[in-house]
Design a protein around this motif. Structure first.
Motif, PDB file in Angstrom:
ATOM      1  N   PHE A 213      38.990  19.847   5.753  1.00 61.66           N
ATOM      2  CA  PHE A 213      39.875  18.888   6.402  1.00 61.66           C
ATOM      3  C   PHE A 213      39.137  18.163   7.528  1.00 61.66           C
ATOM      4  N   ARG A 214      39.504  16.908   7.694  1.00 60.02           N
ATOM      5  CA  ARG A 214      38.868  16.091   8.720  1.00 60.02           C
ATOM      6  C   ARG A 214      39.894  15.131   9.297  1.00 60.02           C
ATOM      7  N   SER A 215      39.699  14.759  10.558  1.00 63.93           N
ATOM      8  CA  SER A 215      40.510  13.715  11.167  1.00 63.93           C
ATOM      9  C   SER A 215      39.644  12.913  12.122  1.00 63.93           C
ATOM     10  N   SER A 216      40.179  11.811  12.606  1.00 60.14           N
ATOM     11  CA  SER A 216      39.559  11.127  13.734  1.00 60.14           C
ATOM     12  C   SER A 216      39.865  11.943  14.987  1.00 60.14           C
ATOM     13  N   SER A 217      39.373  11.490  16.117  1.00 63.38           N
ATOM     14  CA  SER A 217      39.631  12.197  17.369  1.00 63.38           C
ATOM     15  C   SER A 217      40.986  11.816  17.979  1.00 63.38           C
ATOM     16  N   ALA A 218      41.759  10.976  17.303  1.00 62.80           N
ATOM     17  CA  ALA A 218      43.052  10.518  17.822  1.00 62.80           C
ATOM     18  C   ALA A 218      44.128  11.584  17.636  1.00 62.80           C
ATOM     19  N   ALA A 219      44.997  11.698  18.633  1.00 61.75           N
ATOM     20  CA  ALA A 219      46.108  12.654  18.540  1.00 61.75           C
ATOM     21  C   ALA A 219      47.003  12.351  17.338  1.00 61.75           C
ATOM     22  N   LEU A 220      47.108  11.086  16.949  1.00 66.21           N
ATOM     23  CA  LEU A 220      47.952  10.705  15.816  1.00 66.21           C
ATOM     24  C   LEU A 220      47.503  11.358  14.518  1.00 66.21           C
ATOM     25  N   THR A 221      46.201  11.350  14.266  1.00 65.89           N
ATOM     26  CA  THR A 221      45.706  11.943  13.023  1.00 65.89           C
ATOM     27  C   THR A 221      45.745  13.462  13.092  1.00 65.89           C
ATOM     28  N   GLN A 222      45.498  14.017  14.275  1.00 64.35           N
ATOM     29  CA  GLN A 222      45.549  15.469  14.421  1.00 64.35           C
ATOM     30  C   GLN A 222      46.972  15.988  14.218  1.00 64.35           C
ATOM     31  N   GLY A 223      47.949  15.304  14.834  1.00 63.43           N
ATOM     32  CA  GLY A 223      49.337  15.705  14.663  1.00 63.43           C
ATOM     33  C   GLY A 223      49.806  15.566  13.223  1.00 63.43           C
ATOM     34  N   SER A 224      49.351  14.515  12.553  1.00 62.46           N
ATOM     35  CA  SER A 224      49.712  14.319  11.146  1.00 62.46           C
ATOM     36  C   SER A 224      49.119  15.420  10.282  1.00 62.46           C
ATOM     37  N   ALA A 225      47.881  15.815  10.593  1.00 68.60           N
ATOM     38  CA  ALA A 225      47.243  16.889   9.837  1.00 68.60           C
ATOM     39  C   ALA A 225      48.046  18.180   9.964  1.00 68.60           C
ATOM     40  N   GLY A 226      48.470  18.514  11.187  1.00 66.46           N
ATOM     41  CA  GLY A 226      49.256  19.729  11.372  1.00 66.46           C
ATOM     42  C   GLY A 226      50.531  19.720  10.559  1.00 66.46           C
ATOM     43  N   ALA A 227      51.174  18.550  10.466  1.00 64.50           N
ATOM     44  CA  ALA A 227      52.417  18.440   9.701  1.00 64.50           C
ATOM     45  C   ALA A 227      52.170  18.573   8.207  1.00 64.50           C
ATOM     46  N   VAL A 228      51.193  17.833   7.684  1.00 62.84           N
ATOM     47  CA  VAL A 228      50.919  17.843   6.242  1.00 62.84           C
ATOM     48  C   VAL A 228      50.449  19.223   5.795  1.00 62.84           C
TER      49      VAL A 228
END
Length: 476
Positions: A213-228
Motif C-alpha cells: 500500500f502507498r499514499s501521498s503524504s497528504a492527510a486526505l490520502t492517508q485517511g482514505s487508505a484507513g477507510a478502504v
C-alpha cells in the motif's frame, strides 16, 4: 416505417448535432461526453451530461456502475463485474494473478475558500482525524489524540482572512468520504477476494507479503487508505505499513520540483483553443467574480479549478451552493454550477488529452509514477514479485495524467474515489494479458477498448510517457 418517437428522436439528435458536434440524445454515456469543442461548456441544455454532483452529508453515497458520479465514482463491484471476454466465453483458460489499483482519495471539504467569504459553516464533528505516532514495538502505546479544529475569537487574523467558521480543516476527509471509503473496500473484498480469490481474505504474517500500500503524504490520502483497508479487512487489528515517498521528491502529487511544468502549462494555456474557452465563458466568469470579489485573484480567474472545487465540496457533502456575503440574494444557481462543472471537464480533457504538448506535460507530472507501474508489470511478467495486490491512494492530479497516458477517449474531471484497476491475467500457456478498468468499466481509449491486450502492449502504451531523464527534462 418510423414510429412517431423515432422521428422525434431523429429530429432532436439532428438539432443537437448542430449545437454540439458528436453528441447524441439516443445514447448519452456520462463517462464519455463530446469534449472536443467549447459548445460542450456553453450548451445549458446538457446540464450535468448525466453526471451526479450531490451526496448526503453523513452517510455513504449510492453509486451506479454506469454513471459518472463526481462525489463518489463507481468502482469494481461483484454485482456488475464481468470477466474479460475471452475468459468469459471460454476461448482462453486464464486466471487473475495481479491487481494494480490506483485511486483518488474519497470526498472532502474544499481546498478553496471563496475570496469574498463563505455564507455557510462547515462542520466535521462526526469524524476524528487522528494524529499520533507509535514505536515499532507497539509499547508504550500512544494516546489516540485527534485533531479538533476550532477558532479563538481573540485571534485578529480570523477577521482579516476568509476563514470559514466551523469545525473543519480545509481540505479534510468528511464522514461521508470515510464511509464511502469503507464501502469501497468492502466491494473490493467481495470481488477480488471472495469471487476471484486474488486478494488475501485475511491478513496474516504470511499474506502481508502479498499486498503493498502507498499514499501521498497528504492527510486526505492517508485517511482514505484507513477507510478502504478497514472495508477490505474488517476484523484485522494490527498496524499496516502505508508506504510514502519523502514529500519533496514524491513521484505522485507533484512532489518533486520541476520548473518545466510551469513552462509547459503557460504554453498550454496560451493556445487558440484555450483562449476560445476563456472567451466563451467570460459572462459566467464575470458574474462569479462580482459575486465573490474574485476579479483580482488570478488563481480564481485563470482556470476553473477553484470555483469547481468550491462548488463540488459543498454539493458532495450535503451543503447548498454559495451566496454572496454582501448581497444575500446573489446566489450561485444550479445552471451556473453546471456550466462550471462542464468547463472543468473541458479543461481536464484539454490539459491531459488534447493540448499540443500533452505527451511532455504528462511526462513531467506523472512520468516517474508511470515508470514505477511499468517496472511492476515487468516484474510480474518475469515472475520476480510475490505481490499480487498493490494499491496507491493518490489525487485527481495523478489519476488524470494516468488516464491521459492511456489515451482515454474523453476525460471528465476524475471524481472522488475515481480509480484505475490494472488486472494482469496469466493463461494456461503462461502468456500475460491485461485488462484496464476505469471506475469499474473497461476503459475506452484511442488504442481501443483495453479489455484483453498483451501485457507487453500495455507496457508499450505507458512507456511513451516515461521520460528518459526526468531531471534534465525538468530543468530544460
Amino acid at each position: 416505417m418510423k414510429t412517431v418517437y423515432e422521428g422525434i428522436l431523429e429530429m432532436l439528435t439532428f438539432f443537437l448535432s448542430l449545437l454540439l458536434p458528436g453528441a447524441s440524445l439516443a445514447a448519452v454515456d456520462s463517462f464519455y461526453p463530446p469534449l472536443n469543442h467549447t459548445t460542450y461548456i456553453t450548451n445549458a441544455s446538457l446540464g450535468t451530461y448525466g453526471g451526479v454532483f450531490h451526496a448526503p452529508s453523513d452517510k455513504a453515497s449510492p453509486t451506479g456502475d454506469s454513471v459518472y458520479n463526481y462525489c463518489t465514482m463507481p468502482h469494481p463491484h461483484v454485482d456488475t463485474y464481468s470477466l474479460p471476454a475471452p475468459v468469459r466465453n471460454g476461448s482462453v483458460d486464464a486466471k487473475l494473478v495481479y491487481l494494480e489499483y490506483v485511486q483518488r482519495h474519497q470526498r472532502r471539504t474544499p481546498y478553496n475558500i471563496l475570496p469574498g467569504g463563505e455564507n455557510q459553516e462547515y462542520n466535521c464533528d462526526t469524524i476524528h482525524p487522528h494524529l499520533f505516532a507509535s514505536p515499532s514495538s507497539g509499547s508504550p502505546a500512544p494516546a489516540q489524540v485527534y485533531g479538533q479544529a476550532y477558532t479563538d475569537p481573540s485571534n485578529p487574523f480570523l477577521y482579516l482572512s476568509n476563514y470559514v467558521n466551523g469545525t473543519c480543516q480545509y481540505p479534510q476527509l468528511t464522514i461521508g468520504g470515510y464511509l464511502d471509503g469503507v464501502q469501497h473496500g468492502r466491494d473490493l473484498h467481495e470481488l477480488y477476494s471472495k469471487k476471484l480469490n486474488l486478494i488475501p481474505s485475511t491478513l496474516t504474517q504470511a499474506t502481508k507479503d502479498k499486498v503493498w500500500f502507498r499514499s501521498s503524504s497528504a492527510a486526505l490520502t492517508q485517511g482514505s487508505a484507513g477507510a478502504v483497508l478497514r472495508g477490505l479487512w474488517p476484523t484485522y487489528t494490527g498496524p499496516l505499513p502505508l508506504h510514502q515517498q519523502p514529500a519533496s521528491i514524491d513521484s505522485i502529487n507533484r512532489g518533486f520540483s520541476c520548473p518545466k511544468r510551469d513552462t509547459l502549462l503557460d504554453r498550454i494555456q496560451s493556445t487558440t483553443e484555450w483562449d476560445e474557452h476563456i472567451a466563451v465563458t467570460e459572462p459566467l466568469r464575470t458574474k462569479l467574480a462580482d459575486m465573490f470579489n474574485a476579479s483580482s485573484d488570478a488563481a480564481w480567474m485563470d482556470t476553473w479549478d477553484h470555483f469547481a472545487d468550491n462548488f463540488q465540496g459543498r454539493l458532495c457533502n450535503g451543503y447548498e451552493l454559495p451566496c454572496s456575503l454582501h448581497d444575500t440574494s446573489a446566489c450561485v444557481s444550479d445552471s451556473q454550477a453546471e456550466e462550471v462543472f462542464r468547463a472543468g471537464d473541458w479543461m481536464y480533457n484539454y490539459w491531459w488529452r488534447k493540448n499540443p504538448d500533452v505527451r511532455e506535460y504528462i511526462q513531467v507530472i506523472e512520468g516517474l509514477f508511470i515508470s514505477e507501474l511499468v517496472r511492476k508489470f515487468e516484474a510480474v511478467q518475469k515472475g520476480e514479485t510475490g505481490v499480487v495486490y498493490s494499491h496507491t491512494f493518490a489525487h485527481d492530479g495523478d489519476i488524470a495524467p494516468l488516464l491521459g497516458a492511456m489515451g482515454i477517449r474523453a476525460l471528465r474531471w476524475p471524481g472522488m474515489g475515481s480509480n484505475v484497476a490494472f488486472e494482469v491475467w496469466e493463461t494456461s500457456t503462461h502468456e500475460f494479458f491485461a485488462r484496464v478498468l476505469y471506475s469499474g468499466r473497461t476503459i475506452e481509449t484511442v488504442h481501443g477498448v483495453l479489455e484483453w491486450i498483451p501485457l507487453g502492449r500495455l507496457i508499450e502504451i505507458l512507456s511513451v510517457f516515461v521520460p528518459d531523464d526526468i531531471v534534465a527534462l525538468c530543468n530544460s
